[in-house]
Design an enzyme around this catalytic site. Structure first.
Site, short mmCIF file in Angstrom:
data_model
loop_
_atom_site.label_atom_id
_atom_site.label_comp_id
_atom_site.label_asym_id
_atom_site.label_seq_id
_atom_site.Cartn_x
_atom_site.Cartn_y
_atom_site.Cartn_z
N ALA A 267 -12.14 -1.29 -3.30
CA ALA A 267 -11.39 -2.47 -3.73
C ALA A 267 -10.15 -2.55 -2.86
O ALA A 267 -9.74 -1.55 -2.25
CB ALA A 267 -11.01 -2.33 -5.19
N GLY B 184 -14.75 1.42 -4.68
CA GLY B 184 -15.51 0.25 -5.10
C GLY B 184 -16.66 -0.07 -4.14
O GLY B 184 -17.65 -0.70 -4.55
N GLU C 139 -19.36 2.05 -5.35
CA GLU C 139 -19.78 1.49 -6.66
C GLU C 139 -20.57 0.19 -6.48
O GLU C 139 -21.52 -0.06 -7.22
CB GLU C 139 -18.55 1.25 -7.54
N GLU D 7 -10.73 7.62 -5.30
CA GLU D 7 -9.67 7.07 -6.16
C GLU D 7 -8.69 8.13 -6.63
O GLU D 7 -7.52 7.84 -6.89
CB GLU D 7 -10.30 6.37 -7.39
N1 DAK Z 1 -7.91 -1.69 0.71
C1 DAK Z 1 -7.14 -2.41 1.55
N2 DAK Z 1 -7.12 -2.21 2.88
C2 DAK Z 1 -7.90 -1.23 3.38
C3 DAK Z 1 -8.71 -0.42 2.56
C4 DAK Z 1 -8.71 -0.70 1.15
N3 DAK Z 1 -9.49 -0.04 0.30
N4 DAK Z 1 -9.34 0.47 3.34
C5 DAK Z 1 -8.95 0.23 4.60
N5 DAK Z 1 -8.08 -0.79 4.64
C6 DAK Z 1 -7.42 -1.37 5.79
C7 DAK Z 1 -6.31 -0.46 6.29
O1 DAK Z 1 -5.14 -0.68 5.53
C8 DAK Z 1 -6.18 -0.93 7.72
O2 DAK Z 1 -5.48 -2.15 7.74
P1 DAK Z 1 -4.21 -2.35 8.76
O3 DAK Z 1 -3.29 -1.24 8.49
O4 DAK Z 1 -4.85 -2.29 10.12
O5 DAK Z 1 -3.70 -3.72 8.39
C9 DAK Z 1 -7.62 -1.23 8.12
O6 DAK Z 1 -8.33 -1.43 6.89
C10 DAK Z 1 -8.29 -0.11 8.87
O7 DAK Z 1 -8.15 1.07 8.10
P2 DAK Z 1 -7.57 2.42 8.69
O8 DAK Z 1 -6.60 2.17 9.78
O9 DAK Z 1 -7.10 3.23 7.53
O10 DAK Z 1 -8.89 3.06 9.32
P3 DAK Z 1 -9.23 4.60 9.52
O11 DAK Z 1 -10.50 4.63 10.33
O12 DAK Z 1 -8.06 5.38 10.00
O13 DAK Z 1 -9.56 5.14 8.03
C11 DAK Z 1 -10.57 5.05 5.85
C12 DAK Z 1 -10.66 4.66 7.36
C13 DAK Z 1 -11.75 4.36 5.16
C14 DAK Z 1 -10.75 6.58 5.73
C15 DAK Z 1 -9.21 4.62 5.27
O14 DAK Z 1 -9.01 3.25 5.58
C16 DAK Z 1 -9.13 4.77 3.79
O15 DAK Z 1 -8.95 5.86 3.26
N6 DAK Z 1 -9.23 3.64 3.04
C17 DAK Z 1 -9.05 3.63 1.61
C18 DAK Z 1 -10.25 4.19 0.90
C19 DAK Z 1 -10.05 4.20 -0.60
O16 DAK Z 1 -9.14 4.87 -1.11
N7 DAK Z 1 -10.86 3.44 -1.34
C20 DAK Z 1 -10.79 3.39 -2.80
C21 DAK Z 1 -9.91 2.21 -3.21
S1 DAK Z 1 -9.74 2.06 -4.99
C22 DAK Z 1 -13.02 -2.10 -10.68
C23 DAK Z 1 -13.67 -2.47 -9.54
C24 DAK Z 1 -13.44 -1.76 -8.39
C25 DAK Z 1 -12.52 -0.72 -8.37
C26 DAK Z 1 -11.86 -0.40 -9.51
C27 DAK Z 1 -12.09 -1.09 -10.69
N8 DAK Z 1 -13.32 -2.78 -11.95
C28 DAK Z 1 -14.56 -3.58 -12.05
C29 DAK Z 1 -12.49 -2.57 -13.07
C30 DAK Z 1 -12.31 -0.03 -7.12
C31 DAK Z 1 -11.23 0.71 -6.78
C32 DAK Z 1 -11.15 1.24 -5.42
O17 DAK Z 1 -12.04 1.06 -4.63
#
Ligand code: DAK
Length: 270
Positions: free
Chosen positions: A78, A121, A124, A144
């Site tokens: 997400a 997400g 998921e 998360e």
């Molecule tokens: N959200 C927003 N932006 C994201 C992102 C994310 N999840 N993942 C990556 N980006 C963006 C980065 O901010 C970056 O943008 P700029 O800084 O260039 O503007 C760009 O994508 C490239 O990312 P990186 O520079 O970080 O790229 P790397 O290769 O260095 O790293 C990475 C890749 C995938 C390891 C890293 O980006 C990362 O850790 N991303 C976050 C992963 C994460 O924590 N995902 C979980 C998010 S929480 C629900 C429904 C859904 C959910 C919850 C409830 N309901 C139905 C109630 C879901 C929650 C989640 O998913």
């Protein structure tokens, strides 16, 4: 004839197409298209995805749906930037993720074709599909915990049911990423394939399914999903009712007649 205008509509976050299938119904293809954010699943993107799935579900020319991202990311979760300032009260009142629940109601099969990151997400969303084809180098995870939360779109439930408590616990409590091979061996993936062909393989599988009698496909999907929710007794009853229901279809008579006459069946979807 169903409304096909969704196929030519313009979208900001996804690409939509229908792929011809010489042996059956078409394959609906939805590609997440926010590459600059690794396909982070923001609200406008999820609106487009879910609306398109629902349009494909009632499109009588589509037999199966493929959901994919790009080589670098299926989806990295997400959109964290969209959630960063949200409070519990605001989340409860806005119910901004409600749309995700509608994916479970799609009756046609959905295949996730995953390359690159399928995190949070993103993992998921792939698990909300009926099958996952993974590129060898794809990475699955529920990170998360590193944001101070836990999965919120089924991660603790679907992952545990698919791969068991021991491995789900490890993934959810560490946030560690797993390979396609790990996930295949654990039972989450239908198949692991070479990176170059993950989408082709998913489309081929979707074409094969779309060439089958579609009412049987729908009720097969529904019945398998019930196995995850029901006791064996109730599940067997549910299956039996669906089995009998298919005896009301023209395709059942055609399928069995074609077998007896040693010819290929011609499905009507009725
Ligand atoms: N959200 C927003 N932006 C994201 C992102 C994310 N999840 N993942 C990556 N980006 C963006 C980065 O901010 C970056 O943008 P700029 O800084 O260039 O503007 C760009 O994508 C490239 O990312 P990186 O520079 O970080 O790229 P790397 O290769 O260095 O790293 C990475 C890749 C995938 C390891 C890293 O980006 C990362 O850790 N991303 C976050 C992963 C994460 O924590 N995902 C979980 C998010 S929480 C629900 C429904 C859904 C959910 C919850 C409830 N309901 C139905 C109630 C879901 C929650 C989640 O998913």
């Amino acid at each position: 004839m169903s409304d096909k205008s969704y196929l030519s509509a313009s979208y900001n976050n996804i690409l939509v197409s229908a792929i011809e299938n010489k042996n059956g119904l078409k394959v609906g293809l939805i590609q997440l298209n926010r590459p600059e954010a690794l396909n982070a699943l923001n609200i406008p993107l999820m609106k487009e995805v879910v609306d398109t799935m629902e349009n494909m579900d009632v499109d009588d020319e589509i037999g199966c749906i493929v959901l994919t991202g790009n080589a670098r990311a299926f989806a990295a979760g997400a959109d964290i930037k969209e959630m960063a300032d949200a409070t519990a009260i605001e989340m409860q009142l806005s119910n901004r993720f409600a749309r995700w629940d509608r994916i479970r109601k799609i009756r046609k099969p959905i295949i996730a074709a995953v390359s690159g990151f399928a995190l949070g997400g993103g993992c998921e969303l792939a698990m909300s599909c009926d099958m996952i084809i993974g590129a060898e180098s794809a990475k699955f995870g529920q990170p998360e915990i590193n944001l101070g939360v836990i999965p919120g779109a089924g991660g603790t439930q679907r992952l545990t049911k698919a791969i068991g408590k021991a491995r789900a616990m490890e993934m959810i409590l560490t946030g560690r990423m797993m390979t396609s091979k790990d996930m295949y061996e654990a039972g989450l993936l239908t198949r692991v394939v070479e990176d170059a062909v993950y989408l082709d393989e998913a489309i081929e599988l979707a074409k094969e399914i779309a060439s089958k009698p579609n009412l049987a496909v729908m009720l097969g999907k529904e019945s398998v999903n019930k196995a995850l929710d029901l006791t064996i007794e109730s599940g067997l009853e549910y299956e039996r009712k669906n089995f009998y229901l298919l005896f009301a279809t023209e395709d059942k008579f055609e399928g069995m007649k074609a077998f007896v006459e040693k010819r290929k069946a011609e499905w009507k979807g009725r």
